[in-house]
Design an enzyme around this catalytic site. Structure first.
Site, short mmCIF file in Angstrom:
data_model
loop_
_atom_site.label_atom_id
_atom_site.label_comp_id
_atom_site.label_asym_id
_atom_site.label_seq_id
_atom_site.Cartn_x
_atom_site.Cartn_y
_atom_site.Cartn_z
N GLU A 266 0.82 -1.21 0.00
CA GLU A 266 0.00 0.00 0.00
C GLU A 266 0.86 1.27 0.00
O GLU A 266 0.64 2.19 0.78
CB GLU A 266 -0.96 -0.01 1.20
CG GLU A 266 -1.92 -1.19 1.16
CD GLU A 266 -2.99 -1.19 2.24
OE1 GLU A 266 -2.74 -0.64 3.32
OE2 GLU A 266 -4.08 -1.73 1.98
N ARG A 299 5.57 -8.07 8.12
CA ARG A 299 4.18 -8.37 7.74
C ARG A 299 4.07 -8.98 6.34
O ARG A 299 4.77 -8.56 5.42
CB ARG A 299 3.32 -7.10 7.81
CG ARG A 299 3.21 -6.57 9.22
CD ARG A 299 2.44 -5.28 9.22
NE ARG A 299 1.02 -5.44 9.41
CZ ARG A 299 0.08 -4.79 8.74
NH1 ARG A 299 0.39 -3.98 7.76
NH2 ARG A 299 -1.18 -4.95 9.03
N ASP A 339 -8.31 -9.22 4.05
CA ASP A 339 -8.09 -8.12 4.98
C ASP A 339 -9.15 -8.00 6.08
O ASP A 339 -10.05 -7.16 5.96
CB ASP A 339 -8.07 -6.80 4.19
CG ASP A 339 -7.59 -5.64 5.02
OD1 ASP A 339 -7.17 -5.88 6.16
OD2 ASP A 339 -7.62 -4.51 4.53
N GLU A 361 -1.92 -12.21 12.93
CA GLU A 361 -2.29 -10.83 13.27
C GLU A 361 -3.82 -10.76 13.23
O GLU A 361 -4.44 -11.02 12.20
CB GLU A 361 -1.70 -9.86 12.24
CG GLU A 361 -2.16 -8.41 12.45
CD GLU A 361 -1.53 -7.41 11.45
OE1 GLU A 361 -0.34 -7.55 11.11
OE2 GLU A 361 -2.26 -6.50 11.00
N GLU A 367 -12.52 -2.35 12.30
CA GLU A 367 -12.52 -1.59 11.05
C GLU A 367 -13.65 -2.02 10.12
O GLU A 367 -14.35 -1.19 9.55
CB GLU A 367 -11.16 -1.75 10.36
CG GLU A 367 -11.12 -1.14 8.98
CD GLU A 367 -9.77 -1.32 8.27
OE1 GLU A 367 -8.84 -1.90 8.86
OE2 GLU A 367 -9.66 -0.87 7.12
#
Ligand code: GCW
Length: 687
Positions: A266, A299, A339, A361, A367
Site C-alpha cells: 500500500e 508483515r 483483509d 495478526e 474496522e
C-alpha cells in the site's frame, strides 16, 4: 450554608459512586477481606503483585498466600503454578500473572485446584496504529494515548504516566506482554532522538507490568532521516546505519522488543524498491538487533494492483522465501488472505511456511465490523480461526497448533492484535468493544479457551459488581444468572454471526463503500481507484450470477490450501456455504442446501441479520434492571444505530444485486424500506 455544602458533597458522592463510565474495564472488584502475602523477594513487579492481591482478594478472610520464584521444569516462560494459597513461577512476571489468574478465579467463582498454566505464545502483542500527531488509523475511540499534537508535546506529563500505568495494568491482567507504539504506516520521526526519548518514558512505565515496547519502522528511514542516498538493505552504509540505530535504541531501552515492518505494501517503501527480496529486507534489521535479543515482525500483508487475485498474493510472495529468514524474524500474517473481513477462510500461509516462524495478526479494532457503533464480540471469530484445521501435518493441524510451536519448533512464537484503544473514557468507544481487548489477551495466553468461557468471565467481571449492588445479588444468584448473564452471553455469542448476515453473508467480502469501511457500497467503483479497492472486484455480480471464482477454473486460489481442503473448497458441493461466494461464482438460481435458490438464500440471510440485531436490542432492553443507567443507555443508543445501519446494509445489497438477479424478494421476507438511488446518492454525498 453548611447544610448546602454537606448536601452538595453527598450528591457528588452519589454521582461518583454511580458514575459508570467504563474506565475501570474488567478490573472493578474491591477486596472482600484481608490477605497476608508472603514473598521473600522484592521488586517493582512483585510489589504490584502483592498490592493487587490485597486490593482484590475474594478468598478466605485472613488467609496467607505464598509467592515464590523457584525453577520448575514444567513451567514455561512466564507461566505459573497455582493453588488456592500459593503461586509459584520461574519469573517475577509469572508471579504477577498467577496473581491475576487467582483473583479472576475468585471473582468469577471458578474453582482453583493445583494446576500449571503456560502461555500459548511467548509474545502477546498489541499493535497500535497511532500516528505522531495523535490520530489513530482505524481508531474509533478517540486520539492516541501515546502521542499528541505532532511532536509539539513530546514532554511527558503526570497524566500521561497515569494513563499508561492503567493501560499496562489492564494488559498485564490478561497476559499481554508487548505493545507496538505506532502505526505500521510509519513515520520516520519515530526513530529520531526526540521521539525515542518519549518511547523510553513509555517503556519505563510499561516495564514493571512486563510489557515490552516495540516500534513500527519506515523502511526508507536511512535515506529519510539518516542522510543516506539509499535504503538498499545490501548497502554497507545502510547496514551500518541500522546497527547504530539499534545501539542507540537499546542504550535507552535495554529491554526493547524489536521492530514491526510493513514494507512494499500500500505505497510503503521496502526492499523491493531496490530489487531485493522481503528476506533481504527483514534480515538486515534482524541482524542489527540480534545482539540485543530483539526480533523483527515482518508483515505478509502485501498485494499488487495488477495481480488477478489479491487473496493469493501473500502466499505467492512468501512461500518461495521459506527458510531464508534469519531466526529472529517472524512473519506476521493477517488471519484471512484478504483483509480482516467479517468472515474469511484462514490465510493459506498458516502451516505452509514450515521453516520460518509465523505469527497471526488479528484486528481488535472493528474496522470492518461496525467500528465502535456495532456490538460485535470477536471471540467467536477468533475461535473459528484458531481452531481451523490446515491439515498441513495431518488432521488436527489447527492454525493455533501451527503457530504456537506445538507442530513446528519455531524459534519465536507470537500473536498480535490491532488495538481498539484510545483516549475515550471507556477506552474502546463501545463498552462491549472492551470484551474484544479482553478476549484477545485471554486467547493469546491460552489459544484453547472457548469464546463462551471468555464471554462468561468478561460479563461477570465487567457487569457483576453493579448487578450485585443494584439487586443485592451475587454472581451465583440464580436470578442474575438467568436474567442477565445468560441473555448477555447469548447476545455476545451471536453478535458476529448477525453482523456477517446483515453485511456479507455466504462468503461475500469487501463490499464496503469507499475507504471508511463502514457502510455498504457494492456499487462503489469510481474512476481512477485501484480495481482491487472496489467492491465489484470482489463480488463480480452480473446477469449470470455472483461470487469470486477461485476454483481450478478460476484463479485457482484453492490450490494454496492443503488437501483435503483444496478439493473441498474447489467442489461447490462440499464447499462450506459460509465460504460459497468466496470460492465460487454461481448462477442466481443455484440450489442451496436449504432448498432455496441462491438469490432467495441471499435475501433470507440479509433479513436474518436484521432480525438478529433487533433481537439483540430487545434482549438488551430486557436486562435494564441489572445495569447502571449510564452504561445501559449508552449501549442502547448504539444498538439503535446498529439496527438502522443493518437495515441500510440489507436494503443496499439486496436492491443492488437485484438489478442483476432480476428476481423478486421472496414472500415472507420484509421488503426494503429504502430506495437504491437514495442510498447511492446519500453515500456519494458523504464523500
Ligand atoms: O485493512 C487495511 C486498512 C489500512 C491498514 C492496512 C494494513 C494500517 O484499511 O488502514 O493500514 O490494512 O493492515 O496495513
Amino acid at each position: 450554608m453548611k447544610t448546602t455544602i454537606i448536601f452538595s458533597i453527598l450528591i457528588l458522592m452519589i454521582i461518583c459512586l454511580h458514575a459508570e463510565d467504563g474506565h475501570s474495564l474488567w478490573l472493578r472488584n474491591k477486596s472482600k477481606g484481608s490477605v497476608h502475602v508472603v514473598c521473600k523477594k522484592t521488586s517493582p513487579t512483585l510489589t504490584i503483585a502483592r498490592q493487587e492481591l490485597e486490593k482484590g482478594w475474594h478468598g478466605k478472610n485472613g488467609e496467607t498466600v505464598l509467592l515464590s520464584i523457584q525453577e520448575n521444569n514444567s513451567i514455561i516462560g512466564d507461566g505459573f503454578k497455582l493453588t488456592p494459597k500459593s503461586i509459584q513461577a520461574n519469573t517475577e512476571l509469572g508471579i504477577l500473572y498467577g496473581v491475576y489468574e487467582l483473583l479472576r478465579r475468585q471473582q468469577v467463582g471458578q474453582t482453583i485446584k493445583e494446576e500449571i498454566s503456560n502461555p500459548s505464545y511467548e509474545r502477546r502483542i498489541l499493535n497500535h496504529w497511532d500516528n505522531p500527531d495523535g490520530t489513530i488509523e482505524r481508531g474509533y475511540a478517540g486520539l492516541s494515548i501515546f502521542w499528541h499534537q505532532g511532536g509539539k508535546s513530546l514532554d511527558v506529563t503526570e497524566n500521561d504516566k497515569k494513563l499508561w500505568n492503567e493501560y499496562a495494568r489492564a494488559n498485564a491482567s490478561i497476559g499481554i506482554n508487548g505493545a507496538v507504539l505506532n502505526n505500521v504506516n510509519s513515520s520516520p520521526l519515530m526513530l529520531t532522538k526526540e521521539y525515542l526519548q518519549r518511547v523510553k518514558a513509555i517503556a519505563g512505565v510499561l516495564r514493571h507490568y512486563g510489557i515490552k515496547t516495540y516500534l513500527s519502522i519506515k523502511y526508507s528511514s536511512p535515506s529519510l532521516i539518516g542522510g543516506l542516498k539509499t535504503s538498499d538493505p545490501l548497502n554497507d552504509d545502510v547496514i551500518k546505519w541500522w546497527k547504530n540505530k539499534a545501539t542507540e535504541i537499546y542504550s535507552l531501552i535495554p529491554d526493547f522488543g524489536g521492530f514491526l515492518v510493513k514494507a512494499n505494501s500500500e505505497g510503503q517503501a521496502g526492499p523491493q524498491d531496490y530489487g531485493r527480496t522481503h528476506a533481504d529486507g527483514a534480515n538486515l534489521l534482524a541482524d542489527a538487533i540480534k545482539p540485543y535479543g530483539g526480533i523483527v515482525m515482518w508483515r505478509a500483508f502485501v498485494y499488487n494492483p495488477n495481480d488477478i487475485d489479491r487473496a493469493m498474493q501473500a502466499y505467492n510472495e512468501f512461500m518461495p522465501l521459506d527458510g531464508q529468514f534469519h531466526d529472529n524474524v517472524i512473519i506476521q500474517v493477517k488471519n484471512g488472505p484478504v483483509d480482516f473481513q467479517p468472515r474469511e477462510p484462514f490465510s493459506p500461509l498458516f502451516g505452509a511456511m514450515k521453516k520460518t516462524s509465523v505469527m497471526p495478526e488479528l484486528q481488535i479494532t472493528q474496522e470492518y465490523l461496525g467500528q465502535s457503533i456495532h456490538l460485535v464480540y470477536l471471540g467467536t471469530m477468533w475461535e473459528e480461526f484458531l481452531k481451523g484445521d490446515t491439515y498441513q501435518e495431518g488432521k488436527g493441524s489447527t492454525v493455533a497448533r501451527c503457530t504456537d510451536g506445538s507442530i513446528f519448533k519455531q524459534n519465536c512464537t507470537a500473536i498480535a492484535g490491532v488495538a481498539n484503544i484510545g483516549l475515550d473514557t471507556n477506552w474502546c468507544g463501545h463498552h462491549f468493544a472492551q470484551s474484544n481487548w479482553y478476549a484477545f489477551g485471554r486467547l493469546a495466553w491460552n489459544n484453547n479457551l472457548t469464546s463462551e468461557q471468555i464471554a462468561d468471565e468478561w460479563i461477570k467481571l465487567t457487569f457483576g459488581k453493579v448487578a450485585k449492588e443494584k439487586n443485592n445479588s451475587s454472581y451465583s444468584d440464580k436470578n442474575w444468572q438467568i436474567n442477565f448473564l445468560a441473555p448477555v452471553k447469548q447476545i455476545m455469542l451471536q453478535s458476529r454471526e448477525a453482523a456477517v448476515n446483515y453485511m456479507m453473508p455466504l462468503g461475500f467480502h469487501h463490499i464496503f463503500s469507499a475507504n471508511e469501511h463502514y457502510g455498504p457500497g457494492p456499487w462503489w467503483a469510481p474512476k481512477g481507484v485501484r480495481k482491487d479497492w472496489t467492491p465489484p472486484y470482489y463480488h463480480k455480480a452480473d446477469s449470470t450470477g455472483v461470487g469470486f471464482d477461485r476454483t481450478t477454473n478460476g484463479t485457482n486460489a484453492v490450490s494454496q490450501y492443503h488437501e483435503p481442503l483444496s478439493s473441498k473448497y474447489n467442489d461447490v458441493k462440499t464447499c462450506p456455504e459460509i465460504y460459497l461466494l468466496w470460492f465460487h461464482h454461481l448462477p442466481w438460481n443455484y440450489k442451496m442446501k436449504s432448498g432455496r435458490i441462491l438469490w432467495d438464500e441471499i435475501c433470507y440471510r440479509y433479513d436474518l441479520g436484521i432480525q438478529q440485531v433487533r433481537e439483540i436490542k430487545n434482549t438488551w432492553d430486557s436486562v435494564k434492571p441489572f445495569v447502571d443507567n449510564e452504561r445501559f443507555t449508552h449501549i442502547q443508543n448504539k444498538l439503535l444505530s446498529q439496527c438502522e445501519n443493518a437495515q441500510i446494509w440489507k436494503d443496499a445489497c439486496l436492491l443492488y444485486f437485484q438489478q442483476f438477479s432480476k428476481k423478486p424478494i421472496p414472500a415472507g421476507i420484509e421488503q426494503p424500506v429504502h430506495k437504491l438511488d437514495e442510498l447511492i446518492n446519500n453515500d456519494m454525498k458523504k464523500r
